[in-house]
Enzyme design. Structure first.
Site, PDB file in Angstrom:
ATOM      1  N   HIS A  46       0.840  -1.197   0.000  1.00 24.75           N
ATOM      2  CA  HIS A  46       0.000   0.000   0.000  1.00 24.75           C
ATOM      3  C   HIS A  46       0.878   1.250   0.000  1.00 24.75           C
ATOM      4  CE1 HIS A  46       1.130  -0.640   4.175  1.00 24.75           C
ATOM      5  NE2 HIS A  46       1.062   0.669   4.294  1.00 24.75           N
ATOM      6  N   HIS A 129       6.144   6.081  -1.119  1.00 25.39           N
ATOM      7  CA  HIS A 129       6.812   4.815  -1.432  1.00 25.39           C
ATOM      8  C   HIS A 129       5.901   3.664  -1.044  1.00 25.39           C
ATOM      9  CE1 HIS A 129       7.582   5.289   2.861  1.00 25.39           C
ATOM     10  NE2 HIS A 129       7.738   3.971   2.903  1.00 25.39           N
TER      11      HIS A 129
END
Length: 186
Positions: A46, A129
């Site tokens: 995620h 990220h």
């Protein structure tokens, strides 16, 4: 049923769609082969937009209201994941070379709303990220640029609870809101 003293470890995130998830699975194998470490389970990948932290059960409705309001004001966009990194902390990740303004604004809006309500929020700069490895061995050389890239659709906002286990954190989506105003009709 949770008690009033129960707490949740929460964050706001975006989950990848199937094509992006497949690309991430390929990259985690590549990074793991080079740098070792513990792989993030595939269905746990995620993009964290705002880490909330420990929140009392009694504050959950406030956090949900923030998510609903910010999602309604945000516009969908895409994030091009086109580089890999292994940070000195041992985090191996997929990241963008360039961060679209809309994504930074979404993260900022969430943190500002959390702060305004007196809830935990992150003060550090947003660094988008997707974590693929933990406890990887950092090397002096950066990972090779991937042969391909993935587009992460930022079209929803999820409120996620994190549960720490012996084998690492497990994430469960509590709520999901589509970005943009709610449309009348179909």
């Amino acid at each position: 049923m949770p008690t009033d003293s129960a707490t949740y470890r929460l964050f706001f995130a975006v989950w990848p769609d199937e094509p992006c998830a497949r690309w991430l699975d390929e990259q985690v194998e590549h990074l793991h082969h080079q740098y070792g470490g513990r792989q993030t389970p595939p269905r746990q990948h995620h993009l964290t937009l705002a880490f909330v932290g420990e929140v009392a059960h009694s504050q959950l409705t406030i956090v949900e209201a923030i998510g609903r309001q910010i999602a309604a004001q945000a516009e969908p966009c895409r994030l091009k994941l086109d580089k890999l990194a292994v940070w000195p902390s041992g985090i191996g990740c997929a990241a963008p070379t360039r961060t679209p303004t809309r994504i930074s604004q979404l993260a900022s809006a969430l943190n500002a709303a959390l702060k305004a309500q007196g809830l935990p929020y992150e003060e550090r700069r947003f660094r988008p990220h997707i974590t693929l490895l933990r406890k990887a061995t950092p090397a002096e050389d950066a990972p090779a640029t991937p042969d391909s890239f993935a587009l992460l659709k930022i079209d929803h906002l999820s409120l996620v609870v994190s549960r720490l286990t012996r084998s690492g954190p497990l994430y469960q989506e509590l709520r999901r809101w589509h970005l943009g105003p709610i449309q009348d009709g179909s």
